[in-house]
Write an enzyme that holds these catalytic residues in place. Structure first.
Site, short mmCIF file in Angstrom:
data_model
loop_
_atom_site.label_atom_id
_atom_site.label_comp_id
_atom_site.label_asym_id
_atom_site.label_seq_id
_atom_site.Cartn_x
_atom_site.Cartn_y
_atom_site.Cartn_z
N GLU A 114 59.53 -14.63 -73.33
CA GLU A 114 59.93 -14.80 -74.74
C GLU A 114 59.12 -13.84 -75.60
O GLU A 114 58.10 -13.32 -75.17
CB GLU A 114 59.67 -16.24 -75.17
CG GLU A 114 58.21 -16.62 -75.05
CD GLU A 114 57.96 -18.10 -75.26
OE1 GLU A 114 58.19 -18.54 -76.39
OE2 GLU A 114 57.53 -18.79 -74.33
N LYS A 116 56.53 -12.24 -78.12
CA LYS A 116 55.21 -12.61 -78.66
C LYS A 116 55.24 -12.23 -80.14
O LYS A 116 55.17 -11.07 -80.50
CB LYS A 116 54.10 -11.86 -77.93
CG LYS A 116 52.73 -12.31 -78.39
CD LYS A 116 51.64 -11.84 -77.46
CE LYS A 116 50.32 -12.50 -77.79
NZ LYS A 116 49.85 -12.30 -79.15
N ASP A 118 54.31 -11.65 -83.92
CA ASP A 118 53.08 -11.13 -84.49
C ASP A 118 52.84 -11.80 -85.83
O ASP A 118 53.08 -11.25 -86.89
CB ASP A 118 53.21 -9.62 -84.66
CG ASP A 118 51.87 -8.98 -84.83
OD1 ASP A 118 50.85 -9.68 -84.66
OD2 ASP A 118 51.83 -7.78 -85.13
N TYR A 226 57.25 -22.24 -80.02
CA TYR A 226 57.22 -21.92 -78.58
C TYR A 226 56.66 -23.01 -77.69
O TYR A 226 56.74 -22.92 -76.48
CB TYR A 226 56.51 -20.58 -78.32
CG TYR A 226 55.19 -20.39 -79.04
CD1 TYR A 226 55.06 -19.42 -80.02
CD2 TYR A 226 54.08 -21.17 -78.73
CE1 TYR A 226 53.85 -19.23 -80.69
CE2 TYR A 226 52.88 -20.98 -79.38
CZ TYR A 226 52.77 -20.01 -80.36
OH TYR A 226 51.59 -19.82 -81.00
N LYS A 312 51.92 -7.11 -73.33
CA LYS A 312 51.98 -6.40 -74.60
C LYS A 312 52.75 -5.08 -74.48
O LYS A 312 52.73 -4.43 -73.44
CB LYS A 312 50.56 -6.09 -75.10
CG LYS A 312 49.69 -7.31 -75.30
CD LYS A 312 50.00 -8.08 -76.55
CE LYS A 312 49.30 -7.53 -77.76
NZ LYS A 312 47.91 -7.89 -77.91
N CYS A 406 41.25 35.16 -86.18
CA CYS A 406 42.35 34.52 -85.46
C CYS A 406 42.00 34.46 -83.98
O CYS A 406 41.60 35.47 -83.40
CB CYS A 406 43.64 35.33 -85.66
SG CYS A 406 44.97 34.78 -84.56
N CYS A 409 44.81 37.13 -82.20
CA CYS A 409 44.81 38.58 -82.46
C CYS A 409 43.47 39.10 -82.96
O CYS A 409 43.30 40.30 -83.15
CB CYS A 409 45.94 38.95 -83.42
SG CYS A 409 45.60 38.39 -85.12
N CYS A 424 46.32 33.18 -90.45
CA CYS A 424 46.24 34.51 -89.87
C CYS A 424 47.36 35.29 -90.56
O CYS A 424 48.54 34.95 -90.42
CB CYS A 424 46.48 34.46 -88.36
SG CYS A 424 46.78 36.10 -87.67
N CYS A 429 50.73 39.34 -85.24
CA CYS A 429 49.93 38.49 -84.34
C CYS A 429 50.83 37.94 -83.23
O CYS A 429 51.87 37.34 -83.50
CB CYS A 429 49.32 37.33 -85.13
SG CYS A 429 48.49 36.14 -84.07
S1 IVH Z 1 52.22 -19.31 -76.02
C1 IVH Z 1 48.11 -20.57 -74.27
N1 IVH Z 1 54.18 -17.98 -77.01
O1 IVH Z 1 49.81 -15.43 -79.15
C2 IVH Z 1 48.55 -20.11 -75.58
N2 IVH Z 1 52.03 -17.67 -77.94
O2 IVH Z 1 47.16 -15.06 -77.46
C3 IVH Z 1 49.95 -20.50 -75.75
N3 IVH Z 1 51.99 -16.07 -79.78
O3 IVH Z 1 47.62 -17.81 -80.38
C4 IVH Z 1 50.59 -19.56 -76.61
N4 IVH Z 1 54.13 -15.62 -79.80
O4 IVH Z 1 49.58 -17.29 -81.80
C5 IVH Z 1 52.87 -18.23 -77.07
N5 IVH Z 1 56.05 -16.89 -77.81
C6 IVH Z 1 54.74 -17.13 -77.88
C7 IVH Z 1 53.90 -16.51 -78.81
C8 IVH Z 1 52.54 -16.80 -78.81
C9 IVH Z 1 52.96 -15.38 -80.36
C10 IVH Z 1 50.56 -15.99 -80.16
C11 IVH Z 1 49.95 -17.33 -80.44
C12 IVH Z 1 48.71 -17.40 -79.63
C13 IVH Z 1 48.53 -16.01 -79.14
C14 IVH Z 1 48.03 -16.06 -77.71
#
Ligand code: IVH
Length: 662
Positions: A114, A116, A118, A226, A312, A406, A409, A424, A429
């Site tokens: 899934e 991650k 931000d 999540y 990542k 330069c 040249c 230059c 050149c």
């Molecule tokens: S699972 C064991 N799922 O990433 C931790 N984390 O380094 C369970 N995060 O602090 C986290 N998207 O803030 C999970 N789909 C996702 C996520 C997610 C972002 C962040 C979360 C957590 C950090 C983990």
């Protein structure tokens, strides 16, 4: 690296990471990007893995950072909020997989992948179906009570139905701000003279930590879930299904159950490609084993579960060392200092050079040869050095001085007082000549398929060509004997050269590489004069009467056609090519209007937009001046936007522009 060298580096890295961690997690500010910080952490982790007895309890790898802010009530999490270990490549992912396979000998299992998100982790607790409280993650054990603020997030349900009504359930997820909202809010802040947020994650954090929930509400946060605690599930997939049933958002079509590592890799690549176009920022995938029983069995090491990992995306910034600084001579003679880097991967490709732009930039950065630096790469742009990590100096770094001559040249360098770029000025050149050839064959000029700098170098170095006109005389038999060539590839190049002989006047003019004649000016000149002969004969006054052509440009064009060397070259070139003359510009509904584009548009590329303007009789231009009629601002507009504002030029958005050309 010897152990004592490693020890010294580790100490310095720890101090530096800690400094940035404090800035980021406590003060909510960061001088370097998070990606660069990750890169430092990654280096530290790698070194500690290699020398495990150098790990100390105060190492940033050993703790979860972030002290709760004082203003909010503290809430102790019933179940600790853990963090995840990062991997950055398929290789590192496979190492993780091998480790857990050893602990799960019973065989096959699937994964759940899934996005991650931000943003900022939140824990939201419901009792008998009613939202009771919400807390930030804090240090994982204790967070801050942000219930009031979380209640303003429209994607967080205030009550849940069904199984959610039985006792206590806890939903965990990420609060974030979409890219669009981020831009709008920063724009607004700028107007008000308020704080500008470095990234959407900082803004999400800042918005949640507002003591006044009205401000939080105005930021229109979003929430993606999540984890679901307090109910039993067999798998993470089931957990997500249940979250959706309870009315929460999840990663939607960005999440997927994957049967094996290969499927995870495919999904990862697909999502990485879509990343830029998504409405919000994600920085990788979270991959978990899709069996909750196995997840539990795998347990926790330190602060991270073994059963899940953050896979990542390649960061767009990384840290590395500057091994040398060399000076490159460009087509116009401009000298650009370039950092020779210890190769490092950024955004999925290895990088070994980064531009330093000019001497002033080196001074501004305070860069010395041997320094550790942050290098970044944005889209297709040349990587550049963004920051010097002076804390990591050993004392062996060397000052860099721009050469007085330069490097190619050896003629003296010129630097005008008010210009930043040293030049230059020797028109003969060889380095400038070479760059001119690269320009001549490039996409917007002669566009000779397959003929790039490397092949041109081979032609030049083997004496096959002296100037651009010679390219048209090349035969298969001249090329085929060259190293790494064969008959087939020689044939292809000769064919591509032949196909490029016929060329519209504007492209031909651009290809000549006349100083100050860019793509747009070339089009203006071609449309105004119609033929090469007329242009070559034009007086300075004639030239200056062309829209968008000023005194300096007119001087440059006039001078070029009167230089003996250029006259001979033209004569030779005209025997090989066939120029299509330009028609006088027809009048259209944008006749006489000058457009400048900045930022990205959603519905078309910059080149398409310019072509449309030209088609309707208007003039696309690269620079904003008081003569500009419209600046079309897409998303992430650059300095042209500010300039337009300053000059009071009309700024329109993509929608307005589309209406105009409809
Ligand atoms: S699972 C064991 N799922 O990433 C931790 N984390 O380094 C369970 N995060 O602090 C986290 N998207 O803030 C999970 N789909 C996702 C996520 C997610 C972002 C962040 C979360 C957590 C950090 C983990």
């Amino acid at each position: 690296m010897t152990k004592s060298e490693a020890k010294e580096r580790i100490e310095k890295l720890k101090k530096l990471i800690d400094k940035y961690r404090y800035q980021y997690h406590v003060l909510n500010k960061l001088e370097i990007s998070e990606e660069a910080l990750d890169s430092l952490k990654h280096e530290l982790k790698k070194m500690e893995d290699e020398f495990p007895d150098l790990v100390t309890p105060d190492s940033p790898t050993q703790r979860v950072a972030g002290k709760p802010l004082k203003e909010f009530k503290k809430i102790r999490h019933q179940t600790k909020m853990l963090s995840l270990e990062d991997v950055f490549s398929e290789e590192e992912f496979s190492e993780w997989l091998a480790r857990i396979k050893k602990l799960a000998p019973q065989g096959k299992f699937s994964f759940y992948a899934e996005p991650k998100f931000d943003g900022l982790a939140l824990s939201i607790v419901y009792e008998n179906g009613i939202l009771k409280y919400a807390a930030t993650r804090g240090d994982g054990e204790t967070g801050e009570d942000v219930t009031q603020n979380v209640r303003t997030i429209e994607s967080v349900p205030l009550s849940v139905e069904g199984n959610g009504r039985n006792g206590r359930v806890e939903v965990r997820g990420e609060a974030l701000i979409t890219k669009k909202n981020f831009e709008a809010i920063n724009k607004e802040q700028k107007k008000k003279g308020g704080q500008i947020y470095a990234n959407s994650r900082n803004l999400a954090a800042g918005s949640l930590r507002q003591l006044d929930p009205k401000i939080t509400a105005s930021r229109r946060l979003d929430f993606f879930s999540y984890d679901l605690l307090g109910m039993d599930f067999r798998s993470h997939s089931e957990e997500h299904k249940s979250l959706r049933e309870l009315g929460f958002k999840t990663g939607e079509d960005l999440e997927k159950r994957c049967e094996d590592a290969e499927e995870v890799f495919r999904h990862y690549k697909k999502i990485a490609e879509r990343r830029e176009k998504l409405a919000y920022n994600i920085d990788g995938l979270v991959v978990s084993v899709d069996s909750n029983k196995l997840y539990k069995k795998l347990g926790v090491v330190g602060k991270t579960p073994r059963g899940a990992i953050a896979f990542k995306f390649s960061p767009r910034e990384a840290t590395t060392k500057v091994e040398d600084i060399v000076v490159q001579v460009g087509r116009t003679g401009a000298l650009t200092p370039v950092a020779v880097l210890k190769p490092v991967e950024i955004g999925g490709v290895m990088v070994s050079r980064a531009t330093l732009h000019n001497e002033d930039e080196i001074k501004r950065l305070g860069l010395k040869i041997g320094d550790s630096v942050v290098v970044g790469r944005a889209g297709d742009v040349i990587p550049d050095v963004r920051k010097v990590l002076k804390e990591l100096r050993t004392g062996h770094e060397k000052e860099f001085h721009m050469p007085k001559h330069c490097p190619v040249c050896k003629k003296p360098i010129e630097k005008k007082e008010r210009e930043v770029q040293a030049k230059c000025v020797n028109k003969l050149c060889p380095a400038r000549h070479r760059e001119n050839l690269y320009h001549f064959v490039s996409r917007k000029a002669f566009n000779i398929d397959g003929l790039g700098p490397k092949i041109l170098d081979a032609f030049l170095d083997n004496g096959l060509i002296q100037d651009a006109a010679d390219i048209f005389e090349l035969k298969e038999g001249d090329i085929a004997p060259l190293e790494r060539f064969g008959e087939k590839s020689a044939e292809n190049i000769v064919l591509a050269i032949k196909n490029s002989r016929k060329i519209p006047l504007a492209r031909f003019l651009y290809a000549l590489g006349i100083l100050h004649v860019g793509e747009e000016t070339a089009i203006d000149l071609a449309e105004h004069f119609g033929s090469l002969d007329k242009l070559a004969e034009a007086s300075k006054e004639n030239l200056e009467s062309v829209p968008n052509v000023g005194g300096v440009m007119a001087e440059s064009v006039y001078g070029w056609f009167r230089e003996e060397r250029n006259k001979n070259f033209l004569k030779k070139l005209l025997r090989c090519v066939d120029i299509e003359n330009s028609k006088k510009k027809k009048l259209g509904k944008l006749a006489g209007k000058i457009f400048v584009f900045t930022g990205e548009m959603e519905s078309m590329s910059r080149d398409e937009a310019k072509a449309k303007v030209r088609e309707l009789g208007g003039d696309p231009s690269e620079t904003v001046s008081k003569n500009t009629d419209y600046v079309v601002a897409g998303s992430n507009p650059g300095s042209k936007y500010d300039k337009a504002k300053k000059l009071g030029v009309k700024i329109i958005d993509e929608k307005d522009f589309l209406k105009m050309i409809r």
